[in-house]
Design a protein around this motif. Sequence first.
Motif, PDB file in Angstrom:
ATOM      1  N   LYS A 107       0.417   4.309  -0.415  1.00  0.00           N
ATOM      2  CA  LYS A 107       0.153   5.606   0.651  1.00  0.00           C
ATOM      3  C   LYS A 107       0.925   5.690   1.984  1.00  0.00           C
ATOM      4  CE  LYS A 107      -4.184   4.325   3.095  1.00  0.00           C
ATOM      5  NZ  LYS A 107      -4.891   3.118   2.531  1.00  0.00           N
ATOM      6  N   ASP A 150      -0.321  -1.451  -4.515  1.00  0.00           N
ATOM      7  CA  ASP A 150      -1.630  -1.046  -4.161  1.00  0.00           C
ATOM      8  C   ASP A 150      -2.017   0.694  -4.101  1.00  0.00           C
ATOM      9  OD1 ASP A 150      -4.680  -0.866  -3.349  1.00  0.00           O
ATOM     10  OD2 ASP A 150      -3.973  -0.528  -1.404  1.00  0.00           O
ATOM     11  N   TYR A 172       2.691   6.267   7.373  1.00  0.00           N
ATOM     12  CA  TYR A 172       1.715   7.305   7.472  1.00  0.00           C
ATOM     13  C   TYR A 172       2.660   8.398   8.416  1.00  0.00           C
ATOM     14  CZ  TYR A 172      -1.334   3.887   6.051  1.00  0.00           C
ATOM     15  OH  TYR A 172      -1.974   2.647   5.263  1.00  0.00           O
ATOM     16  N   HIS A 228     -12.631  -7.451  -3.506  1.00  0.00           N
ATOM     17  CA  HIS A 228     -11.751  -7.000  -2.574  1.00  0.00           C
ATOM     18  C   HIS A 228     -12.603  -6.312  -1.360  1.00  0.00           C
ATOM     19  CE1 HIS A 228     -10.110  -3.138  -1.217  1.00  0.00           C
ATOM     20  NE2 HIS A 228      -9.133  -3.686  -1.335  1.00  0.00           N
ATOM     21  N   GLU A 244      -2.712  -6.387   0.684  1.00  0.00           N
ATOM     22  CA  GLU A 244      -2.164  -4.958   0.630  1.00  0.00           C
ATOM     23  C   GLU A 244      -1.697  -4.323   1.836  1.00  0.00           C
ATOM     24  OE1 GLU A 244      -6.054  -3.214  -0.505  1.00  0.00           O
ATOM     25  OE2 GLU A 244      -5.952  -4.025  -2.468  1.00  0.00           O
ATOM     26  N   PRO A 245      -0.589  -4.836   2.191  1.00  0.00           N
ATOM     27  CA  PRO A 245      -0.140  -4.196   3.545  1.00  0.00           C
ATOM     28  C   PRO A 245       0.734  -3.026   3.438  1.00  0.00           C
ATOM     29  CG  PRO A 245       1.539  -5.881   2.720  1.00  0.00           C
ATOM     30  CD  PRO A 245       0.194  -5.734   1.882  1.00  0.00           C
ATOM     31  N   GLY A 246       0.596  -1.957   4.122  1.00  0.00           N
ATOM     32  CA  GLY A 246       1.219  -0.750   4.123  1.00  0.00           C
ATOM     33  C   GLY A 246       1.772  -0.699   5.658  1.00  0.00           C
ATOM     34  N   ARG A 247       1.071  -0.360   6.588  1.00  0.00           N
ATOM     35  CA  ARG A 247       1.797  -0.195   7.992  1.00  0.00           C
ATOM     36  C   ARG A 247       2.420  -1.367   8.396  1.00  0.00           C
ATOM     37  NH1 ARG A 247      -0.924   3.292  11.447  1.00  0.00           N
ATOM     38  NH2 ARG A 247      -2.872   2.966  10.410  1.00  0.00           N
ATOM     39  N   HIS A 286     -11.534  -4.293   2.602  1.00  0.00           N
ATOM     40  CA  HIS A 286     -10.249  -3.820   3.410  1.00  0.00           C
ATOM     41  C   HIS A 286     -10.969  -3.193   4.665  1.00  0.00           C
ATOM     42  CE1 HIS A 286      -6.957  -1.543   4.824  1.00  0.00           C
ATOM     43  NE2 HIS A 286      -7.535  -0.609   4.628  1.00  0.00           N
ATOM     44  N   ALA A 343       0.843  -0.850  -0.099  1.00  0.00           N
ATOM     45  CA  ALA A 343       0.046  -0.025   0.058  1.00  0.00           C
ATOM     46  C   ALA A 343       0.666   1.413   0.175  1.00  0.00           C
ATOM     47  CB  ALA A 343      -1.068   0.008   1.310  1.00  0.00           C
ATOM     48  N   GLY A 374      -5.352  -4.644   3.354  1.00  0.00           N
ATOM     49  CA  GLY A 374      -4.310  -4.539   4.203  1.00  0.00           C
ATOM     50  C   GLY A 374      -4.662  -4.337   5.626  1.00  0.00           C
ATOM     51  N   GLY A 375      -4.108  -3.882   6.401  1.00  0.00           N
ATOM     52  CA  GLY A 375      -4.798  -3.650   7.753  1.00  0.00           C
ATOM     53  C   GLY A 375      -3.845  -4.326   8.805  1.00  0.00           C
ATOM     54  N   SER A 380      -7.565  -0.464   9.333  1.00  0.00           N
ATOM     55  CA  SER A 380      -6.126  -0.697   9.780  1.00  0.00           C
ATOM     56  C   SER A 380      -5.850  -0.906  11.261  1.00  0.00           C
ATOM     57  CB  SER A 380      -5.716   0.831   9.198  1.00  0.00           C
ATOM     58  OG  SER A 380      -4.355   0.850   8.914  1.00  0.00           O
ATOM     59  N   GLN A 381      -4.534  -1.271  11.300  1.00  0.00           N
ATOM     60  CA  GLN A 381      -3.942  -1.303  12.656  1.00  0.00           C
ATOM     61  C   GLN A 381      -4.963  -2.595  13.298  1.00  0.00           C
ATOM     62  OE1 GLN A 381      -1.134  -1.250  13.903  1.00  0.00           O
ATOM     63  NE2 GLN A 381      -1.426  -1.352  16.012  1.00  0.00           N
ATOM     64  N   ARG A 411     -15.151  -3.694  -4.312  1.00  0.00           N
ATOM     65  CA  ARG A 411     -14.789  -3.379  -2.900  1.00  0.00           C
ATOM     66  C   ARG A 411     -15.977  -3.905  -2.269  1.00  0.00           C
ATOM     67  NH1 ARG A 411     -11.305   0.747   0.337  1.00  0.00           N
ATOM     68  NH2 ARG A 411     -11.777   0.002   2.370  1.00  0.00           N
TER      69      ARG A 411
HETATM   70  C1  LIG Z   1      -5.013   2.218   3.453  1.00  0.00           C
HETATM   71  C2  LIG Z   1      -5.185   1.038   2.819  1.00  0.00           C
HETATM   72  C3  LIG Z   1      -4.395   0.012   2.774  1.00  0.00           C
HETATM   73  C4  LIG Z   1      -3.343  -0.404   3.690  1.00  0.00           C
HETATM   74  O1  LIG Z   1      -3.586  -0.362   4.881  1.00  0.00           O
HETATM   75  P1  LIG Z   1      -2.571  -0.677   6.164  1.00  0.00           P
HETATM   76  O2  LIG Z   1      -3.453  -0.514   7.390  1.00  0.00           O
HETATM   77  O3  LIG Z   1      -1.542   0.310   5.938  1.00  0.00           O
HETATM   78  O4  LIG Z   1      -2.248  -1.928   5.806  1.00  0.00           O
HETATM   79  C5  LIG Z   1      -4.694  -1.291   1.857  1.00  0.00           C
HETATM   80  N1  LIG Z   1      -5.883  -1.158   1.016  1.00  0.00           N
HETATM   81  C6  LIG Z   1      -6.604  -0.072   0.803  1.00  0.00           C
HETATM   82  C7  LIG Z   1      -7.561  -0.168  -0.083  1.00  0.00           C
HETATM   83  C8  LIG Z   1      -6.242   0.837   1.712  1.00  0.00           C
HETATM   84  O5  LIG Z   1      -7.134   1.848   1.504  1.00  0.00           O
END
Ligand SMILES: *Cc1c(COP(=O)(O)O)cnc(C)c1O
Length: 407
Positions: free
Chosen positions: A47, A66, A358, A184, A260-263, A186, A45, A225-226, A189-190, A136
């Motif tokens: 962002k 992502d 973030y 999809h 879709e991992p970001g954090r 999501h 992810a 993600g999340g 997060s966290q 989604r």
């Molecule tokens: C923000 C987001 C993510 C990433 O979320 P994390 O909590 O950082 O893993 C993944 N997919 C979508 C669609 C998002 O909006």
Amino acid sequence: MSLDITTLVKKYNTPLYIYDFNNITNRYEELKGAFGGKKSLVAYAVKSNSNLAVIRHLANLGAGADCVSIGEVNRALKAGVKKYRIIFSGVGKRDSEIREALERDILLINLESEAEMKRVEMIAKELNVEARISIRVNPNVDPKTHPYISTGLHENKFGVSLDSAKRMYIYAKKSEHLNPIGIHFHIGSQLTELSPITEACGIVADLVRSLDAIGIDIKFFDVGGGLGVVYDDETTIRPADYAKAILSQIKGLDVTILSEPGRYMMANAGIFLTSVLYEKVNGKKRFVIVDGAMNDLLRPSLYGAYHKIEAIRKEGEEKSIADVVGPVCESGDFLGKNVMLPKMNHHDILVVHSAGAYGFTMSSNYNTRGRSAEVAIFDGKDYLIRERETFEDQIRLEESCDSNWQS
Ligand SMILES: *Cc1c(COP(=O)(O)O)cnc(C)c1O
């Protein structure tokens, strides 16, 4: 990260973001490995941290991306992510973004409303292409996280209900210009509890089975993600358990698992360094004033998020409670409240932990403060991956307009 922070600060100054690229590698490998022999794609992810060097590092490991704006799609492409590993999500895509995404021929566009589906269809028709899409769905499960980062309940703006999703798939299947290949969700997060993820997977897997029964073949099962990380003393979900929970719900489905991992990928790989300017006491309240602020790291101000803050080279000194605040003219400008800190002097350094996700991406120029520099550490060496923003960088787009307003 075993780093000589003092040396890095001498070299790059503060405020400063530092990312441990070896840590990112380990995180990626652990998650990718958790899915074992199963078809899977880890789409980072963007962002959460969109520095080109970060994306490039993940792309080299085989990650996809992502993205939630065409800018992020273009960052991913520029950083070397293969187009067939890029997905484009987000509740409000502009026509120009949809057009560009179709022209770039990325893996799929993730739709978040029926109206958006019609726009994508129209634009795909104009371009005479078939848009690969996923939808989604909002499975309406409570992710048990902070309300600001909860996204999988009907009261949140994201996704569509299961009923509308099914209608959309039926429509898309018939359309000449839409090719529904993914699903999809999501939910937030966290996330630190597995049960909402398992529940959401089960709900969405049932929808995939009912679509299969009417001849709609879903190839990508995107779990979003999340995955939560440690900021304080949270117990987080182990990637192995995460994968096991997902796999348990999609038995019998021939799908590629997208995540879709970001954090998860970035938070613990990063720290934010800031220097102490002054100490002061107002009444009984002690403040440590530092050169980093809410414009650099917004999470504490925005969500009341906790980041562990530590003074370096002060081991064993007596501590008392203080608020760590920045120079920005807002009472909400703080990096930490009630932090136990020793007596701080001018130039002492504070480490703000778990700041890799973030952090920089939410930074701004508020109060005409230049954005921080960013540094990568890889195999013990340091690399500048973003220069500190100068005053000239900040005013460039205004200066170029000087003659418009007054000549
Ligand atoms: C923000 C987001 C993510 C990433 O979320 P994390 O909590 O950082 O893993 C993944 N997919 C979508 C669609 C998002 O909006």
